[in-house]
Design a protein around this motif. Sequence first.
Motif, PDB file in Angstrom:
ATOM      1  N   HIS A  48       0.839  -1.186   0.000  1.00 39.64           N
ATOM      2  CA  HIS A  48       0.000   0.000   0.000  1.00 39.64           C
ATOM      3  C   HIS A  48       0.879   1.243   0.000  1.00 39.64           C
ATOM      4  CE1 HIS A  48      -2.579   3.006   2.259  1.00 39.64           C
ATOM      5  NE2 HIS A  48      -3.213   2.809   1.124  1.00 39.64           N
ATOM      6  N   VAL A  49       0.758   2.056  -1.062  1.00 39.62           N
ATOM      7  CA  VAL A  49       1.560   3.281  -1.163  1.00 39.62           C
ATOM      8  C   VAL A  49       0.618   4.455  -1.367  1.00 39.62           C
ATOM      9  CG1 VAL A  49       3.367   4.486  -2.423  1.00 39.62           C
ATOM     10  CG2 VAL A  49       3.477   1.999  -2.197  1.00 39.62           C
ATOM     11  N   THR A  50       0.519   5.311  -0.359  1.00 42.38           N
ATOM     12  CA  THR A  50      -0.338   6.488  -0.440  1.00 42.38           C
ATOM     13  C   THR A  50       0.343   7.571  -1.261  1.00 42.38           C
ATOM     14  OG1 THR A  50      -1.259   6.009   1.744  1.00 42.38           O
ATOM     15  CG2 THR A  50      -1.502   8.261   0.928  1.00 42.38           C
ATOM     16  N   HIS A  51      -0.421   8.196  -2.152  1.00 41.94           N
ATOM     17  CA  HIS A  51       0.084   9.335  -2.920  1.00 41.94           C
ATOM     18  C   HIS A  51      -0.231  10.589  -2.100  1.00 41.94           C
ATOM     19  CE1 HIS A  51       1.433  11.323  -6.595  1.00 41.94           C
ATOM     20  NE2 HIS A  51       0.546  12.234  -6.293  1.00 41.94           N
ATOM     21  N   ALA A  52       0.745  11.072  -1.377  1.00 39.69           N
ATOM     22  CA  ALA A  52       0.556  12.203  -0.466  1.00 39.69           C
ATOM     23  C   ALA A  52       0.247  13.487  -1.238  1.00 39.69           C
ATOM     24  CB  ALA A  52       1.804  12.393   0.390  1.00 39.69           C
ATOM     25  N   GLU A  53      -0.588  14.305  -0.647  1.00 35.97           N
ATOM     26  CA  GLU A  53      -0.915  15.627  -1.173  1.00 35.97           C
ATOM     27  C   GLU A  53      -1.387  15.604  -2.614  1.00 35.97           C
ATOM     28  OE1 GLU A  53       2.134  18.505  -0.304  1.00 35.97           O
ATOM     29  OE2 GLU A  53       2.636  17.491   1.559  1.00 35.97           O
ATOM     30  N   HIS A  54      -2.314  14.734  -2.900  1.00 36.40           N
ATOM     31  CA  HIS A  54      -2.881  14.664  -4.245  1.00 36.40           C
ATOM     32  C   HIS A  54      -4.234  15.355  -4.219  1.00 36.40           C
ATOM     33  CE1 HIS A  54      -3.349  13.296  -8.293  1.00 36.40           C
ATOM     34  NE2 HIS A  54      -4.522  12.763  -8.004  1.00 36.40           N
ATOM     35  N   ALA A  55      -4.265  16.625  -4.609  1.00 39.23           N
ATOM     36  CA  ALA A  55      -5.484  17.428  -4.513  1.00 39.23           C
ATOM     37  C   ALA A  55      -6.422  17.212  -5.690  1.00 39.23           C
ATOM     38  CB  ALA A  55      -5.112  18.910  -4.419  1.00 39.23           C
ATOM     39  N   HIS A  56      -5.910  16.732  -6.815  1.00 43.43           N
ATOM     40  CA  HIS A  56      -6.743  16.524  -8.007  1.00 43.43           C
ATOM     41  C   HIS A  56      -7.771  15.427  -7.759  1.00 43.43           C
ATOM     42  CE1 HIS A  56      -7.753  16.234 -12.249  1.00 43.43           C
ATOM     43  NE2 HIS A  56      -7.586  14.929 -12.171  1.00 43.43           N
ATOM     44  N   ARG A  57      -8.991  15.648  -8.200  1.00 43.04           N
ATOM     45  CA  ARG A  57     -10.065  14.668  -8.032  1.00 43.04           C
ATOM     46  C   ARG A  57     -10.278  13.943  -9.361  1.00 43.04           C
ATOM     47  NH1 ARG A  57     -11.944  12.137  -3.906  1.00 43.04           N
ATOM     48  NH2 ARG A  57     -14.025  11.357  -4.230  1.00 43.04           N
ATOM     49  N   HIS A  58      -9.958  12.666  -9.423  1.00 41.29           N
ATOM     50  CA  HIS A  58     -10.147  11.896 -10.647  1.00 41.29           C
ATOM     51  C   HIS A  58     -11.606  11.489 -10.807  1.00 41.29           C
ATOM     52  CE1 HIS A  58      -5.928  11.602 -11.612  1.00 41.29           C
ATOM     53  NE2 HIS A  58      -5.648  11.185 -10.380  1.00 41.29           N
ATOM     54  N   GLY A  59     -11.992  11.321 -12.053  1.00 39.70           N
ATOM     55  CA  GLY A  59     -13.345  10.881 -12.370  1.00 39.70           C
ATOM     56  C   GLY A  59     -13.528  10.808 -13.873  1.00 39.70           C
ATOM     57  N   ALA A  60     -14.748  10.563 -14.305  1.00 37.95           N
ATOM     58  CA  ALA A  60     -15.043  10.326 -15.721  1.00 37.95           C
ATOM     59  C   ALA A  60     -14.600  11.471 -16.629  1.00 37.95           C
ATOM     60  CB  ALA A  60     -16.537  10.072 -15.889  1.00 37.95           C
ATOM     61  N   ASP A  61     -14.608  12.713 -16.151  1.00 39.58           N
ATOM     62  CA  ASP A  61     -14.270  13.855 -16.992  1.00 39.58           C
ATOM     63  C   ASP A  61     -12.993  14.573 -16.560  1.00 39.58           C
ATOM     64  OD1 ASP A  61     -16.579  13.516 -18.591  1.00 39.58           O
ATOM     65  OD2 ASP A  61     -17.790  14.523 -17.054  1.00 39.58           O
ATOM     66  N   CYS A  62     -12.084  13.884 -15.868  1.00 40.21           N
ATOM     67  CA  CYS A  62     -10.893  14.558 -15.350  1.00 40.21           C
ATOM     68  C   CYS A  62      -9.783  14.726 -16.395  1.00 40.21           C
ATOM     69  CB  CYS A  62     -10.343  13.840 -14.119  1.00 40.21           C
ATOM     70  SG  CYS A  62      -9.498  12.281 -14.474  1.00 40.21           S
ATOM     71  N   GLY A  63      -9.891  14.006 -17.517  1.00 34.78           N
ATOM     72  CA  GLY A  63      -8.880  14.133 -18.560  1.00 34.78           C
ATOM     73  C   GLY A  63      -7.760  13.122 -18.483  1.00 34.78           C
ATOM     74  N   HIS A  64      -7.746  12.267 -17.465  1.00 37.27           N
ATOM     75  CA  HIS A  64      -6.720  11.234 -17.348  1.00 37.27           C
ATOM     76  C   HIS A  64      -7.273   9.893 -17.802  1.00 37.27           C
ATOM     77  CE1 HIS A  64      -5.211  14.250 -14.371  1.00 37.27           C
ATOM     78  NE2 HIS A  64      -4.176  14.088 -15.170  1.00 37.27           N
TER      79      HIS A  64
END
Length: 98
Positions: free
Chosen positions: A54-70
Amino acid sequence: MTTLHQEHPVHEHTHGPSCGHPAVRHGDHVDYAHDGHLHAEHDGHWDECEPGGHVTHAEHAHRHGADCGHQAVPHGDHVDYVHDGHRHAEHDGHWDDH
């Protein structure tokens, strides 16, 4: 983060740029999302390419979802998002590196 070496023993499909499965750059190789898991070529066979912990991605403010572009990649019972050269997965109110 370590990656477990788990051979995918019966894998007759050959992955590549036009195989139809999402390709995800992962360190020094490319993983292919196939049937809910990730395959990587290794010494003439295909491995399950999964994180070893388990590796936490610290300080990841971006919210992923269907329209996030990733790029969204189905992975087991959830969806990973390819961001800055690695996959992010939502987990218990934070994002993990996969």
